[in-house]
Motif scaffolding. Structure first.
Motif, PDB file in Angstrom:
ATOM      1  N   ARG A 291      50.258  26.006 -16.305  1.00 24.23           N
ATOM      2  CA  ARG A 291      51.343  26.920 -16.663  1.00 24.23           C
ATOM      3  C   ARG A 291      52.236  27.277 -15.476  1.00 24.23           C
ATOM      4  O   ARG A 291      53.187  28.039 -15.612  1.00 24.23           O
TER       5      ARG A 291
ATOM      6  N   ARG B 263      55.196  16.174 -19.431  1.00 28.02           N
ATOM      7  CA  ARG B 263      56.433  15.671 -20.020  1.00 28.02           C
ATOM      8  C   ARG B 263      56.645  14.205 -19.640  1.00 28.02           C
ATOM      9  O   ARG B 263      56.026  13.688 -18.716  1.00 28.02           O
TER      10      ARG B 263
ATOM     11  N   VAL C 159      62.297  13.935 -17.124  1.00 23.32           N
ATOM     12  CA  VAL C 159      62.359  14.908 -16.030  1.00 23.32           C
ATOM     13  C   VAL C 159      63.278  14.397 -14.921  1.00 23.32           C
ATOM     14  O   VAL C 159      64.101  15.144 -14.372  1.00 23.32           O
TER      15      VAL C 159
ATOM     16  N   GLU D 237      66.757  14.897 -15.894  1.00 22.25           N
ATOM     17  CA  GLU D 237      67.130  16.319 -15.832  1.00 22.25           C
ATOM     18  C   GLU D 237      67.538  16.735 -14.414  1.00 22.25           C
ATOM     19  O   GLU D 237      68.417  17.568 -14.248  1.00 22.25           O
TER      20      GLU D 237
ATOM     21  N   LEU E 278      58.414  20.345 -12.438  1.00 20.66           N
ATOM     22  CA  LEU E 278      58.794  20.548 -13.849  1.00 20.66           C
ATOM     23  C   LEU E 278      57.978  19.706 -14.813  1.00 20.66           C
ATOM     24  O   LEU E 278      58.065  19.884 -16.027  1.00 20.66           O
TER      25      LEU E 278
ATOM     26  N   ASN F  61      54.986  19.527 -15.718  1.00 21.20           N
ATOM     27  CA  ASN F  61      54.002  20.172 -16.607  1.00 21.20           C
ATOM     28  C   ASN F  61      54.641  21.247 -17.482  1.00 21.20           C
ATOM     29  O   ASN F  61      53.926  22.042 -18.095  1.00 21.20           O
ATOM     30  N   ASP F  62      55.992  21.276 -17.497  1.00 24.74           N
ATOM     31  CA  ASP F  62      56.706  22.244 -18.334  1.00 24.74           C
ATOM     32  C   ASP F  62      56.176  23.662 -18.110  1.00 24.74           C
ATOM     33  O   ASP F  62      55.686  24.328 -19.036  1.00 24.74           O
TER      34      ASP F  62
ATOM     35  N   ASP G 178      55.399  27.647 -17.410  1.00 24.50           N
ATOM     36  CA  ASP G 178      55.899  28.937 -17.919  1.00 24.50           C
ATOM     37  C   ASP G 178      56.436  29.791 -16.778  1.00 24.50           C
ATOM     38  O   ASP G 178      57.286  30.656 -16.983  1.00 24.50           O
TER      39      ASP G 178
ATOM     40  N   LEU H 265      66.300  26.658 -18.115  1.00 21.96           N
ATOM     41  CA  LEU H 265      64.859  26.947 -18.156  1.00 21.96           C
ATOM     42  C   LEU H 265      64.622  28.423 -18.443  1.00 21.96           C
ATOM     43  O   LEU H 265      63.779  28.783 -19.269  1.00 21.96           O
TER      44      LEU H 265
ATOM     45  N   THR I 193      61.302  30.439 -19.435  1.00 21.75           N
ATOM     46  CA  THR I 193      60.570  30.233 -18.174  1.00 21.75           C
ATOM     47  C   THR I 193      60.888  31.389 -17.217  1.00 21.75           C
ATOM     48  O   THR I 193      62.046  31.775 -17.065  1.00 21.75           O
TER      49      THR I 193
END
Ligand SMILES: Nc1ncnc2c1ncn2[C@@H]1O[C@H](COP(=O)(O)OP(=O)(O)OP(=O)(O)O)[C@@H](O)[C@H]1O
Length: 315
Positions: free
Chosen positions: A75, A106, A111, A114, A142, A144-145, A147, A173, A178
């Motif tokens: 996270r 992801r 990524v 992005e 990024l 692991n996407d 939080d 984000l 995020t």
């Protein structure tokens, strides 16, 4: 709801150096918190304390309600100030390698796209430019996407267009929920991205607030700076300024103090009526830079008129 990030009276010393002298703060979900402060203020130490990568002497920190050393790393995204991944892997291989560390990562190419590295995906990390390397490092945070995202001086070395596109990425984000903890020496970056700003100086949080509130409280006045062709004192003596305004002369030129947006026309008219010939006329609104300078007591602003005066004296 509970804070996503919290620090309570964090203290940390390295020998005689008190890097953190009792820092408390909290950051809400989806908030972008900007941390500014001079070199050596303790910013990186605070990031390390909040992410559980350095032990503090006392106080406590929490991420997503847990001790930073116990939080689910899936996270979290952390971009340290100094980060050197393996040089002889391509950008895509690096991102894919980091993706493999997580259960639910992801797509590496998405990524890379992005962060603006799609065209350099097959280039070895060591052959990427400095700015591209920094983008690759951001991609690794990024994958692991996360939080919660910690970005310690993320855009150092990245060109202006690249910085703007990464700012857009951070905004997206944050809009998606995020939480971002951003440290930077770029006041433009912090002004653009941060919902709230903390100013750290000598290990202590001097102030925390929304950028506009800090500027209103500590930023000082708006002013109009007029650089004249000839003798600035004589020029100023000939001008009849609106009654509420006063002006001073420095190496920068004539500074008319306290000029609000609606005063600009009257002040310019007063200079025109007096026949003053000016090289430039700049209206300066206070921003975070002025807040930073006034609260850290740094002398950047004072040094400029002296330098300008020296340059002017050669004419
Ligand atoms: N591992 C360490 N050993 C000894 N002193 C350290 C260590 N890490 C940090 N310090 C000291 O703690 C203080 C705070 O350093 P820190 O790196 O947190 O500052 P910073 O605000 O991130 O600075 P910069 O803007 O230059 O990156 C500095 O005086 C630094 O020299």
């Amino acid at each position: 709801m509970d804070a996503v990030l919290a620090a309570d009276d964090l203290r940390k010393s390295y020998g005689d150096v008190e890097a953190l002298s009792g820092v408390s703060l909290s950051v809400a979900e989806g908030e972008v918190f900007g941390l500014i402060g001079p070199n050596g203020a303790g910013k990186t130490t605070l990031v390390r304390a909040l992410t559980g990568t350095t032990a503090v002497d006392s106080g406590s920190a929490a991420i997503l309600g847990r001790d930073p050393t116990e939080v689910d790393r899936q996270r979290l995204g952390v971009l340290p100030q100094e980060f050197r991944p393996a040089g002889r892997l391509s950008a895509r291989e690096l991102v894919a390698y980091y993706a493999g560390l997580y259960d639910d990562a992801r797509d590496p190419d998405a990524v890379l796209d992005e962060v603006g590295l799609a065209d350099a995906a097959d280039t070895w990390y060591e052959n990427l430019s400095g700015g591209q390397q920094r983008r690759a490092c951001i991609a690794l945070t990024l994958v692991n996407d996360p939080d919660v995202l910690f970005l310690d001086e993320p855009t150092t070395g990245i060109d202006p267009a690249g910085r703007r596109s990464l700012w857009g990425l951070v905004e997206d984000l944050a809009a998606g929920g995020t939480t971002v903890f951003l440290t930077s020496h770029s006041m433009e970056e912090i002004e653009r991205l941060a919902d709230r700003v903390g100013l750290l100086n000598a290990g202590g949080l001097v102030t925390v607030g929304e950028p506009d509130d800090l500027v209103a409280e500590y930023g000082g006045e708006s002013r109009l700076v007029v650089r004249t062709d000839g003798d600035a004192d004589a020029a100023l003596g000939s001008v009849s300024l609106p009654a509420a305004l006063d002006a001073t002369v420095s190496g920068d030129g004539i500074t008319v103090h306290g000029v609000g947006p609606r005063d600009i026309g009257d002040v310019v008219a007063a200079f025109d009526d007096a026949g003053v010939v000016y090289e430039s006329l700049v209206w300066k609104q206070p921003g975070l830079e002025e807040v930073y300078l006034s609260l850290t007591g740094e002398q950047f602003e004072a040094a400029r008129p002296a330098a300008a005066a020296a340059a002017g004296g050669d004419r």
